[in-house]
Design a protein around this motif. Structure first.
Motif, PDB file in Angstrom:
ATOM      1  N   ILE A 145       0.848  -1.194   0.000  1.00  0.00           N
ATOM      2  CA  ILE A 145       0.000   0.000   0.000  1.00  0.00           C
ATOM      3  C   ILE A 145       0.886   1.248   0.000  1.00  0.00           C
ATOM      4  N   SER A 146       0.566   2.188  -0.844  1.00  0.00           N
ATOM      5  CA  SER A 146       1.306   3.458  -0.915  1.00  0.00           C
ATOM      6  C   SER A 146       0.308   4.584  -1.224  1.00  0.00           C
ATOM      7  N   ASP A 147       0.817   5.812  -1.313  1.00  0.00           N
ATOM      8  CA  ASP A 147      -0.056   6.960  -1.609  1.00  0.00           C
ATOM      9  C   ASP A 147      -0.650   6.860  -2.999  1.00  0.00           C
ATOM     10  N   THR A 148       0.103   6.237  -3.890  1.00  0.00           N
ATOM     11  CA  THR A 148      -0.381   6.161  -5.268  1.00  0.00           C
ATOM     12  C   THR A 148      -1.043   4.831  -5.585  1.00  0.00           C
TER      13      THR A 148
ATOM     14  N   GLN B   5      -3.528   2.433  -3.561  1.00  0.00           N
ATOM     15  CA  GLN B   5      -4.310   2.145  -2.364  1.00  0.00           C
ATOM     16  C   GLN B   5      -4.902   0.739  -2.365  1.00  0.00           C
TER      17      GLN B   5
END
Length: 359
Positions: free
Chosen positions: A162-165, A167
């Motif tokens: 999971i990352s900011d870009t 989800q």
């Protein structure tokens, strides 16, 4: 008169401070299967594979934290060799040592369980060599461990990515494969005394007579194909290990007969006991051949403490060869009959003297 002579011998031995060998009161095993001593093995170590990561999405009504919840896989187990006083040889060591794999991850962020390491106890003094014959581990002390094969790492689940870009990642990792390596393991020391002799010289019969060991005895050459170990107990609680080694023939250093395999067994003994069949003609030639083969294999081996056992003196004419043997060498010669039990007490005393002198 007979009682007086026995009393004199016992008094003389104790005055010299020499421990007396003890006759075992425990009967020998009646099992048909004979147990031999294993001091060398080739093994393949397989580390456990890591567990795979999981791809999962949690669906809950009005829950802002719902989403990817795939857990990580567990790590695979290592294969570990551990020096221990609880084992004496390599009989229990399997040819293929395989550790368990880690568990795969599951949903709700549940990580897989790491596998337990596969620990194999080996005797103290075990030497580990790689495929090229290079020594890579020397387990010379209690508790020392060597990782023979590392287990694979567990794979990451989709929650890890999971990352900011991203989800809602739909990816995970497979677990890594464990190492697969091959080794040869051998014992640096096998016994205090090793019996050296031609086939059918009476080594197995002699070991049966002085210990509780039960090597196979038969009238054909190379009855003994693998070493057998016997323990001699003394009244001061000292124990001396004696090994019955396979027979040696001329050109053994050129790998004839059991060859180099036999000579490596002899190399792991602290002292040498030459067992000569004096019922044959020219026993001096047999002794010279044995010493020559040992010297061709290793200059250090022939320098170890030595004792000659002139066996089979119960056969008519053998005593004449004993005298010839004593005149031709400076090594102490003990005439015995392993079959009847003649002069075994003197042999055990000489073995103890050699052990104490070179302890």
């Amino acid at each position: 008169m007979f009682r007086r002579s026995i009393s004199f011998c016992i008094t003389r031995f104790y005055c010299q401070g020499i421990a007396q060998p003890l006759r075992s009161r425990k009967p020998k095993s009646q099992s048909v299967k004979a147990q031999h001593f294993i001091d060398f093995k080739r093994i393949k170590a397989l580390g456990g594979s890591g567990g795979d990561g999981c791809i999962s999405f949690l669906h809950l009504w009005s829950n802002e934290f719902a989403g990817p919840d795939g857990g990580d896989g567990g790590h695979g187990g290592h294969v570990v060799l551990k020096a221990s006083m609880d084992v004496k040889d390599l009989t229990h060591v399997l040819s293929i040592l395989k550790a368990e794999p880690g568990e795969r991850g599951s949903n709700k962020d549940c990580n897989g369980k790491n596998a337990d390491h596969f620990i194999v106890n080996v005797p103290i003094g075990t030497v580990v060599k790689n495929e090229r014959g290079k020594v890579i581990a020397d387990l010379s002390e209690e508790g020392l461990m060597f990782v023979a094969a590392r287990g694979g790492a567990g794979g990451k689940g989709n929650h890890f990515f999971i990352s900011d870009t991203m989800q809602a990642p739909e990816i995970c990792e497979y677990g890594a494969k464990g190492e697969q390596l091959e080794y040869s393991i051998e014992l640096r020391s096998m016994a205090h005394i090793g019996m050296i002799g031609f086939p059918n010289a009476g080594k197995s019969t002699l070991l049966r007579a002085i210990s509780r060991a039960r090597p196979k005895v038969a009238p054909y050459p190379f009855t003994t194909l693998k070493p057998h170990l016997g323990m001699i107990q003394y009244d001061d609680y000292e124990q001396i290990a004696v090994a019955d080694l396979p027979g040696l023939i001329p050109d053994s250093h050129k790998n004839k007969g059991l060859g180099i395999q036999f000579l490596k067994h002899a190399e792991r003994c602290s002292g040498l006991l030459f067992v000569i069949d004096v019922s044959n003609e020219n026993p001096c030639d047999h002794l010279d051949t044995l010493k020559y083969e040992l010297s061709q294999f290793s200059d250090e081996l022939i320098q170890r403490p030595q004792l000659i056992v002139a066996n089979k003196i119960d056969i008519p004419g053998a005593f004449d060869n004993v005298k010839i043997l004593k005149d031709s060498t400076d090594i102490p010669v003990i005439p015995v009959s392993a079959k009847i039990g003649t002069n075994l007490s003197e042999l055990l005393q000489e073995i103890r003297r050699m052990y104490d002198k070179n302890k």
